[in-house]
Design an enzyme around this catalytic site. Structure first.
Site, PDB file in Angstrom:
ATOM      1  N   ASP A 128      39.756  40.680  45.496  1.00 20.90           N
ATOM      2  CA  ASP A 128      40.933  39.903  45.147  1.00 20.90           C
ATOM      3  C   ASP A 128      40.517  38.478  44.787  1.00 20.90           C
ATOM      4  O   ASP A 128      39.475  37.986  45.226  1.00 20.90           O
ATOM      5  CB  ASP A 128      41.918  39.862  46.317  1.00 20.90           C
ATOM      6  CG  ASP A 128      42.464  41.234  46.667  1.00 20.90           C
ATOM      7  OD1 ASP A 128      42.466  42.112  45.787  1.00 20.90           O
ATOM      8  OD2 ASP A 128      42.864  41.433  47.832  1.00 20.90           O
ATOM      9  N   LYS A 129      41.358  37.817  44.028  1.00 27.32           N
ATOM     10  CA  LYS A 129      41.060  36.459  43.566  1.00 27.32           C
ATOM     11  C   LYS A 129      40.556  35.555  44.692  1.00 27.32           C
ATOM     12  O   LYS A 129      39.533  34.884  44.554  1.00 27.32           O
ATOM     13  CB  LYS A 129      42.315  35.852  42.933  1.00 27.32           C
ATOM     14  CG  LYS A 129      42.162  34.388  42.544  1.00 27.32           C
ATOM     15  CD  LYS A 129      43.487  33.800  42.087  1.00 27.32           C
ATOM     16  CE  LYS A 129      43.362  32.295  41.868  1.00 27.32           C
ATOM     17  NZ  LYS A 129      44.663  31.666  41.535  1.00 27.32           N
TER      18      LYS A 129
END
Length: 292
Positions: A128-129
Protein backbone atom coordinates in the site's frame (compact mmCIF):
# COMPACT_ATOMS: atom_id res chain seq x y z
CA UNK A 1 1.11 -8.84 -14.65
CA UNK A 2 -1.66 -10.23 -12.47
CA UNK A 3 -0.66 -10.32 -8.81
CA UNK A 4 -1.89 -12.74 -6.16
CA UNK A 5 -4.71 -10.61 -4.74
CA UNK A 6 -6.24 -10.33 -8.23
CA UNK A 7 -6.30 -14.07 -9.03
CA UNK A 8 -9.84 -15.39 -9.62
CA UNK A 9 -11.29 -11.89 -9.98
CA UNK A 10 -13.86 -11.54 -12.77
CA UNK A 11 -12.19 -10.14 -15.85
CA UNK A 12 -14.83 -7.43 -16.35
CA UNK A 13 -14.20 -6.16 -12.82
CA UNK A 14 -10.42 -6.51 -13.16
CA UNK A 15 -10.24 -4.56 -16.43
CA UNK A 16 -12.75 -1.97 -15.29
CA UNK A 17 -10.36 -1.00 -12.49
CA UNK A 18 -7.21 -1.19 -14.61
CA UNK A 19 -8.52 0.70 -17.66
CA UNK A 20 -10.74 3.25 -15.87
CA UNK A 21 -13.70 2.04 -17.95
CA UNK A 22 -17.20 1.19 -16.78
CA UNK A 23 -17.88 -2.48 -16.21
CA UNK A 24 -20.63 -2.41 -18.84
CA UNK A 25 -18.16 -0.93 -21.36
CA UNK A 26 -15.71 -3.77 -20.66
CA UNK A 27 -18.50 -6.33 -21.02
CA UNK A 28 -19.41 -4.83 -24.41
CA UNK A 29 -15.79 -5.07 -25.55
CA UNK A 30 -15.68 -8.71 -24.46
CA UNK A 31 -18.85 -9.44 -26.46
CA UNK A 32 -17.28 -7.73 -29.48
CA UNK A 33 -14.22 -9.99 -29.00
CA UNK A 34 -11.94 -6.97 -28.64
CA UNK A 35 -10.65 -8.50 -25.43
CA UNK A 36 -9.00 -11.92 -25.66
CA UNK A 37 -7.26 -14.05 -23.05
CA UNK A 38 -4.43 -16.29 -24.23
CA UNK A 39 -5.61 -15.64 -27.77
CA UNK A 40 -9.15 -16.90 -27.10
CA UNK A 41 -12.52 -15.22 -26.61
CA UNK A 42 -13.91 -15.34 -23.08
CA UNK A 43 -17.05 -14.37 -21.17
CA UNK A 44 -17.36 -11.45 -18.77
CA UNK A 45 -17.35 -13.79 -15.75
CA UNK A 46 -14.01 -15.40 -16.69
CA UNK A 47 -11.72 -15.54 -13.63
CA UNK A 48 -8.22 -14.21 -14.26
CA UNK A 49 -5.11 -16.31 -13.57
CA UNK A 50 -1.46 -15.37 -13.02
CA UNK A 51 -0.25 -16.77 -16.36
CA UNK A 52 -2.98 -15.11 -18.45
CA UNK A 53 -2.01 -12.90 -21.38
CA UNK A 54 -4.79 -10.37 -21.88
CA UNK A 55 -5.02 -8.80 -25.35
CA UNK A 56 -7.01 -5.58 -25.69
CA UNK A 57 -7.66 -4.11 -29.13
CA UNK A 58 -8.62 -0.56 -30.10
CA UNK A 59 -9.62 0.68 -26.66
CA UNK A 60 -6.43 2.02 -25.11
CA UNK A 61 -5.87 5.18 -27.16
CA UNK A 62 -6.90 7.40 -24.26
CA UNK A 63 -4.82 5.62 -21.61
CA UNK A 64 -1.86 7.86 -20.62
CA UNK A 65 1.60 6.42 -21.17
CA UNK A 66 3.71 5.72 -18.11
CA UNK A 67 6.85 7.85 -18.17
CA UNK A 68 10.29 7.14 -16.81
CA UNK A 69 11.16 9.29 -13.80
CA UNK A 70 14.50 9.70 -12.09
CA UNK A 71 13.29 8.90 -8.57
CA UNK A 72 15.94 7.52 -6.17
CA UNK A 73 15.35 3.94 -5.03
CA UNK A 74 16.79 2.06 -2.06
CA UNK A 75 17.97 -1.13 -3.79
CA UNK A 76 18.77 -3.84 -1.23
CA UNK A 77 19.74 -6.55 -3.74
CA UNK A 78 19.77 -7.08 -7.48
CA UNK A 79 21.01 -9.38 -10.19
CA UNK A 80 20.08 -9.71 -13.87
CA UNK A 81 16.83 -11.50 -13.00
CA UNK A 82 15.31 -9.57 -10.11
CA UNK A 83 15.74 -6.78 -7.58
CA UNK A 84 14.65 -6.29 -3.99
CA UNK A 85 13.89 -2.71 -3.02
CA UNK A 86 13.05 -0.94 0.22
CA UNK A 87 9.98 1.13 -0.70
CA UNK A 88 9.52 4.35 1.20
CA UNK A 89 6.24 5.20 2.89
CA UNK A 90 4.13 7.51 0.75
CA UNK A 91 5.11 6.01 -2.62
CA UNK A 92 2.32 4.46 -4.71
CA UNK A 93 3.36 1.11 -6.19
CA UNK A 94 1.93 1.38 -9.69
CA UNK A 95 0.08 3.91 -11.88
CA UNK A 96 -3.71 3.98 -11.82
CA UNK A 97 -6.38 6.29 -13.23
CA UNK A 98 -5.70 9.80 -11.97
CA UNK A 99 -2.20 8.91 -10.78
CA UNK A 100 0.27 8.15 -13.57
CA UNK A 101 3.31 9.97 -12.13
CA UNK A 102 5.72 9.63 -9.21
CA UNK A 103 5.00 5.93 -8.60
CA UNK A 104 7.41 3.08 -7.99
CA UNK A 105 6.83 1.89 -11.57
CA UNK A 106 7.88 5.30 -12.96
CA UNK A 107 11.10 4.95 -10.96
CA UNK A 108 11.66 1.34 -12.05
CA UNK A 109 11.24 2.22 -15.74
CA UNK A 110 14.04 4.77 -15.36
CA UNK A 111 16.27 2.36 -13.44
CA UNK A 112 15.75 -0.81 -15.50
CA UNK A 113 14.79 -2.03 -18.96
CA UNK A 114 11.81 -4.04 -17.73
CA UNK A 115 9.63 -6.43 -19.70
CA UNK A 116 5.89 -6.96 -19.39
CA UNK A 117 2.76 -4.92 -18.74
CA UNK A 118 3.53 -1.27 -19.56
CA UNK A 119 1.60 -0.02 -16.51
CA UNK A 120 3.03 -2.50 -14.01
CA UNK A 121 6.30 -3.93 -15.36
CA UNK A 122 8.16 -6.00 -12.81
CA UNK A 123 5.44 -5.83 -10.16
CA UNK A 124 4.60 -9.27 -8.73
CA UNK A 125 3.16 -8.09 -5.42
CA UNK A 126 2.50 -4.68 -3.99
CA UNK A 127 2.62 -2.61 -0.85
CA UNK A 128 0.00 0.00 0.00
CA UNK A 129 1.06 3.60 -0.56
CA UNK A 130 1.87 4.28 3.10
CA UNK A 131 3.32 0.85 3.87
CA UNK A 132 7.12 0.89 3.78
CA UNK A 133 9.61 -1.89 3.29
CA UNK A 134 10.75 -4.76 1.13
CA UNK A 135 9.36 -5.65 -2.29
CA UNK A 136 10.70 -8.00 -4.94
CA UNK A 137 10.80 -6.78 -8.56
CA UNK A 138 11.06 -9.08 -11.60
CA UNK A 139 13.26 -7.93 -14.48
CA UNK A 140 11.84 -10.32 -17.08
CA UNK A 141 8.38 -11.68 -17.85
CA UNK A 142 9.59 -15.23 -17.23
CA UNK A 143 10.84 -14.37 -13.74
CA UNK A 144 7.69 -12.35 -13.04
CA UNK A 145 5.53 -15.40 -13.76
CA UNK A 146 7.77 -17.63 -11.64
CA UNK A 147 7.74 -15.24 -8.68
CA UNK A 148 3.98 -14.70 -8.93
CA UNK A 149 3.43 -18.45 -8.86
CA UNK A 150 5.77 -18.78 -5.86
CA UNK A 151 3.81 -16.12 -3.98
CA UNK A 152 0.52 -17.82 -4.80
CA UNK A 153 1.96 -21.16 -3.66
CA UNK A 154 3.14 -19.52 -0.40
CA UNK A 155 6.82 -20.07 -1.10
CA UNK A 156 7.74 -16.45 -0.35
CA UNK A 157 7.93 -15.60 3.36
CA UNK A 158 6.95 -12.01 4.19
CA UNK A 159 7.10 -10.57 7.69
CA UNK A 160 5.71 -7.18 8.70
CA UNK A 161 5.98 -4.96 11.76
CA UNK A 162 2.79 -3.22 12.85
CA UNK A 163 1.97 -0.98 15.77
CA UNK A 164 -1.65 -1.64 16.71
CA UNK A 165 -4.12 -0.14 19.14
CA UNK A 166 -4.70 -1.60 22.60
CA UNK A 167 -2.77 -4.30 24.41
CA UNK A 168 -2.90 -7.85 23.03
CA UNK A 169 -2.83 -10.24 25.99
CA UNK A 170 -1.83 -13.46 24.20
CA UNK A 171 1.64 -13.89 22.67
CA UNK A 172 0.65 -15.34 19.29
CA UNK A 173 -2.44 -15.66 17.15
CA UNK A 174 -3.81 -16.59 13.73
CA UNK A 175 -6.57 -14.70 11.95
CA UNK A 176 -8.30 -16.90 9.38
CA UNK A 177 -11.08 -14.75 7.92
CA UNK A 178 -12.00 -14.22 4.24
CA UNK A 179 -11.57 -10.76 2.75
CA UNK A 180 -13.62 -9.07 0.03
CA UNK A 181 -14.63 -5.59 -1.06
CA UNK A 182 -16.52 -3.56 1.57
CA UNK A 183 -20.17 -3.34 0.52
CA UNK A 184 -20.57 0.28 1.66
CA UNK A 185 -17.17 1.78 0.80
CA UNK A 186 -15.42 0.70 -2.40
CA UNK A 187 -12.09 2.05 -1.15
CA UNK A 188 -12.09 -0.43 1.72
CA UNK A 189 -11.86 -4.17 2.11
CA UNK A 190 -13.66 -6.13 4.82
CA UNK A 191 -13.99 -9.54 6.41
CA UNK A 192 -17.00 -10.97 4.60
CA UNK A 193 -18.37 -14.20 3.17
CA UNK A 194 -19.60 -12.46 -0.01
CA UNK A 195 -17.32 -12.43 -3.08
CA UNK A 196 -14.35 -12.96 -0.80
CA UNK A 197 -11.10 -14.91 -0.82
CA UNK A 198 -9.32 -16.92 1.85
CA UNK A 199 -7.06 -14.74 3.98
CA UNK A 200 -4.73 -15.95 6.75
CA UNK A 201 -2.49 -13.77 8.93
CA UNK A 202 -0.28 -15.06 11.74
CA UNK A 203 1.04 -12.65 14.34
CA UNK A 204 3.21 -12.59 17.45
CA UNK A 205 3.66 -9.90 20.06
CA UNK A 206 7.04 -8.15 19.95
CA UNK A 207 6.43 -5.53 22.63
CA UNK A 208 3.52 -4.43 24.81
CA UNK A 209 3.19 -0.71 25.45
CA UNK A 210 0.81 1.15 27.78
CA UNK A 211 -2.11 1.15 25.33
CA UNK A 212 -0.61 -0.23 22.11
CA UNK A 213 1.15 -3.39 20.92
CA UNK A 214 4.03 -3.88 18.50
CA UNK A 215 3.42 -7.08 16.54
CA UNK A 216 5.14 -9.04 13.83
CA UNK A 217 2.73 -10.33 11.17
CA UNK A 218 3.38 -13.22 8.82
CA UNK A 219 1.29 -13.43 5.67
CA UNK A 220 0.10 -16.81 4.46
CA UNK A 221 -2.02 -15.16 1.76
CA UNK A 222 -1.71 -11.76 0.10
CA UNK A 223 -5.04 -9.97 -0.03
CA UNK A 224 -5.48 -6.24 -0.50
CA UNK A 225 -5.05 -4.45 2.87
CA UNK A 226 -4.91 -7.87 4.55
CA UNK A 227 -3.05 -6.99 7.76
CA UNK A 228 -4.93 -3.72 8.14
CA UNK A 229 -8.31 -5.44 7.71
CA UNK A 230 -7.50 -8.42 9.93
CA UNK A 231 -6.09 -6.38 12.81
CA UNK A 232 -9.10 -4.06 12.74
CA UNK A 233 -11.36 -7.14 12.68
CA UNK A 234 -9.95 -8.35 16.01
CA UNK A 235 -10.28 -4.81 17.46
CA UNK A 236 -6.60 -3.96 17.23
CA UNK A 237 -6.47 -1.63 14.19
CA UNK A 238 -3.10 -0.43 12.96
CA UNK A 239 -2.12 2.88 14.55
CA UNK A 240 -2.53 5.95 12.30
CA UNK A 241 -4.48 3.98 9.67
CA UNK A 242 -6.79 6.47 7.90
CA UNK A 243 -9.09 3.76 6.50
CA UNK A 244 -9.50 1.16 9.23
CA UNK A 245 -8.77 3.06 12.45
CA UNK A 246 -11.47 5.43 13.74
CA UNK A 247 -8.89 7.55 15.53
CA UNK A 248 -7.47 10.63 13.81
CA UNK A 249 -4.45 9.95 11.59
CA UNK A 250 -1.74 12.17 10.12
CA UNK A 251 -0.21 12.15 6.65
CA UNK A 252 2.40 9.47 7.46
CA UNK A 253 -0.34 6.84 7.31
CA UNK A 254 -0.53 3.39 8.86
CA UNK A 255 2.26 2.11 11.09
CA UNK A 256 2.99 -0.92 8.92
CA UNK A 257 6.40 -1.96 7.59
CA UNK A 258 7.48 -4.90 5.41
CA UNK A 259 10.51 -5.86 7.51
CA UNK A 260 11.75 -9.06 5.86
CA UNK A 261 11.41 -11.24 2.81
CA UNK A 262 12.76 -14.74 2.22
CA UNK A 263 12.55 -17.03 -0.82
CA UNK A 264 14.56 -19.30 -3.05
CA UNK A 265 15.77 -17.53 -6.19
CA UNK A 266 13.64 -18.94 -9.05
CA UNK A 267 16.60 -19.13 -11.45
CA UNK A 268 19.76 -19.68 -9.40
CA UNK A 269 18.25 -21.63 -6.51
CA UNK A 270 20.05 -19.38 -4.01
CA UNK A 271 18.25 -18.66 -0.71
CA UNK A 272 17.59 -14.93 -0.52
CA UNK A 273 16.76 -13.40 2.85
CA UNK A 274 16.77 -9.70 3.65
CA UNK A 275 15.59 -7.52 6.52
CA UNK A 276 15.36 -3.72 6.83
CA UNK A 277 14.64 -1.35 9.69
CA UNK A 278 11.44 0.73 9.63
CA UNK A 279 11.76 4.34 8.45
CA UNK A 280 12.72 7.16 10.81
CA UNK A 281 9.10 8.37 11.16
CA UNK A 282 7.94 4.89 12.19
CA UNK A 283 10.64 4.65 14.85
CA UNK A 284 9.83 8.15 16.14
CA UNK A 285 6.13 7.35 16.46
CA UNK A 286 6.98 4.05 18.16
CA UNK A 287 9.20 5.83 20.66
CA UNK A 288 6.47 8.41 21.32
CA UNK A 289 4.03 5.56 22.00
CA UNK A 290 6.49 4.06 24.49
CA UNK A 291 6.55 7.37 26.38
CA UNK A 292 2.76 7.77 26.64
Amino acid sequence: MIVEEEVNKRIDSYLSEKLDLSRSRVQKLIKEEKILVNGKKISANYKVKIQDKIEINNVLESTPSVEKENIPLDIVYEDKYLAIINKESGMVTHPAPGNYRHTLVNALLYQYDLEGDTTRPGIVHRLDKDTSGLMVIAKTEEVAMMLSSMIQERKVKRHYLALVENVISHDTGTIDAPIGRDSTNRQKMAVTDKNSKEAITHFKVVERLKNKTLVECMLETGRTHQIRVHMAYIHHPVVNDPLYNKKKSDEFGQMLHSKSIEFTHPITGELLKFEVEPPKEFLEKLEAAREE
